[in-house]
Design an enzyme around this catalytic site. Structure first.
Site, PDB file in Angstrom:
ATOM      1  N   THR A   1      -3.948   7.407  -0.670  1.00 11.51           N
ATOM      2  CA  THR A   1      -4.361   6.018  -0.867  1.00 11.51           C
ATOM      3  C   THR A   1      -5.040   5.510   0.396  1.00 11.51           C
ATOM      4  O   THR A   1      -6.179   5.054   0.352  1.00 11.51           O
ATOM      5  CB  THR A   1      -3.173   5.119  -1.235  1.00 11.51           C
ATOM      6  OG1 THR A   1      -2.592   5.576  -2.465  1.00 11.51           O
ATOM      7  CG2 THR A   1      -3.623   3.661  -1.422  1.00 11.51           C
TER       8      THR A   1
ATOM      9  N   ASP B   1      -2.159   5.678  -5.647  1.00  7.57           N
ATOM     10  CA  ASP B   1      -2.883   6.697  -6.411  1.00  7.57           C
ATOM     11  C   ASP B   1      -2.053   7.308  -7.531  1.00  7.57           C
ATOM     12  O   ASP B   1      -2.595   8.048  -8.358  1.00  7.57           O
ATOM     13  CB  ASP B   1      -3.350   7.823  -5.483  1.00  7.57           C
ATOM     14  CG  ASP B   1      -2.182   8.685  -5.000  1.00  7.57           C
ATOM     15  OD1 ASP B   1      -1.291   8.133  -4.322  1.00  7.57           O
ATOM     16  OD2 ASP B   1      -2.159   9.889  -5.310  1.00  7.57           O
TER      17      ASP B   1
ATOM     18  N   PHE C   1       0.823  -1.206   0.000  1.00  2.91           N
ATOM     19  CA  PHE C   1       0.000   0.000   0.000  1.00  2.91           C
ATOM     20  C   PHE C   1       0.859   1.258   0.000  1.00  2.91           C
ATOM     21  O   PHE C   1       1.758   1.415   0.833  1.00  2.91           O
ATOM     22  CB  PHE C   1      -0.899   0.046   1.238  1.00  2.91           C
ATOM     23  CG  PHE C   1      -2.158  -0.765   1.122  1.00  2.91           C
ATOM     24  CD1 PHE C   1      -3.317  -0.200   0.603  1.00  2.91           C
ATOM     25  CD2 PHE C   1      -2.184  -2.087   1.529  1.00  2.91           C
ATOM     26  CE1 PHE C   1      -4.479  -0.950   0.495  1.00  2.91           C
ATOM     27  CE2 PHE C   1      -3.336  -2.849   1.434  1.00  2.91           C
ATOM     28  CZ  PHE C   1      -4.498  -2.274   0.911  1.00  2.91           C
ATOM     29  N   ASP C   2       0.548   2.161  -0.916  1.00  2.00           N
ATOM     30  CA  ASP C   2       1.040   3.527  -0.841  1.00  2.00           C
ATOM     31  C   ASP C   2       0.332   4.201   0.341  1.00  2.00           C
ATOM     32  O   ASP C   2      -0.681   3.698   0.833  1.00  2.00           O
ATOM     33  CB  ASP C   2       0.731   4.244  -2.164  1.00  2.00           C
ATOM     34  CG  ASP C   2       1.034   5.717  -2.122  1.00  2.00           C
ATOM     35  OD1 ASP C   2       2.160   6.084  -1.739  1.00  2.00           O
ATOM     36  OD2 ASP C   2       0.133   6.520  -2.451  1.00  2.00           O
ATOM     37  N   VAL C   3       0.832   5.359   0.774  1.00  5.30           N
ATOM     38  CA  VAL C   3       0.230   6.063   1.905  1.00  5.30           C
ATOM     39  C   VAL C   3      -0.627   7.237   1.459  1.00  5.30           C
ATOM     40  O   VAL C   3      -1.846   7.252   1.639  1.00  5.30           O
ATOM     41  CB  VAL C   3       1.314   6.546   2.899  1.00  5.30           C
ATOM     42  CG1 VAL C   3       0.695   7.415   3.988  1.00  5.30           C
ATOM     43  CG2 VAL C   3       2.022   5.357   3.527  1.00  5.30           C
TER      44      VAL C   3
END
Length: 235
Positions: free
Chosen positions: A14, A181, A9-11
């Site tokens: 997102t 994103d 996961f990106d932060v």
């Protein structure tokens, strides 16, 4: 449907609302400097900042060069002389307080960590990202956090992903999905690293022909369908 075991996961934008954090930090910074923050200045800051981070993604600038020049470059356009590094320090303190979650993020992540191995892959400043993740309550759900500042590389560089892969036990690219994103950092980076990709695109931004994600979602809850699992929160 493909079965994934590992989710990256990106932060920002997102799972955490970076737009809200940035807006608050900018307002507080300009209040601290007694400089009126106009809508035009906000828009120009976004243009300058995005351009600098794009140069960072391309390996043309260091992270320090990005963060220590963006405010001096902005204010110079409006006739102000400023110490970019000092302003960055103040902005960073304000930004670290921004940990508002993207809608559905907490329930999703707390559910997924029961069935998948979750990791953070993010470009940015290590102390800031760690603090925001801790304050948001998401930190315990991730097995490890990979911030570009700590790795010496950044998304979409293949070296960044190699660094990550080497530190994930029993890593399998075939069974890994990256969610983010940014088309250039997350999706392109994932593709270069041989991963399936999921583009978080709530604003329905237009795609580009050379970067086609495996999946595209408008909201995080759509991941339940992609991962073929039940949304226990809504049931």
């Amino acid at each position: 449907m493909k079965r994934y075991r590992t989710l990256l996961f990106d932060v920002d934008d997102t799972i955490l609302d970076f737009q809200a954090a940035e807006a608050l930090a900018l307002r507080l910074l300009f209040e601290d400097q007694n400089i009126p923050l106009t809508n035009d200045m906000k828009a120009q800051y976004k243009t300058i900042n995005q351009g600098l981070w794009r140069a960072f993604e391309e390996g043309k600038m260091t992270r320090d060069e990005v963060v220590n020049t963006r405010f001096s470059a902005l204010l110079k356009e409006y006739g102000y002389e400023a110490d970019g590094a000092l302003l960055e320090q103040k902005y960073r303190r304000f930004l670290e307080e921004g940990h508002q979650l993207i809608d559905g993020a907490f329930d999703l992540i707390s559910n997924l960590q029961q069935q998948f191995d979750l990791y953070i892959v993010t470009n940015g400043v290590s102390h800031t990202q760690y603090k925001r993740l801790r304050d948001s309550g998401l930190f315990p759900f991730f097995k490890d956090i990979f911030v570009s500042e700590d790795t010496g590389f950044q998304k979409p560089m293949k070296e960044y992903f190699n660094y990550v892969f080497e530190r994930i036990p029993q890593f399998s690219a075939e069974h890994t999905l990256i969610i983010g994103d940014s088309l250039t950092a997350d999706i392109k980076g994932g593709q270069l690293a041989g991963l399936d990709t999921c583009w978080m695109n709530p604003d329905m931004k237009p795609n580009v022909p050379e970067i086609i994600p495996t999946y595209e979602i408008r909201k995080l809850e759509e991941l339940y369908h992609i991962l073929n699992i039940e949304n226990t929160v809504s049931c």
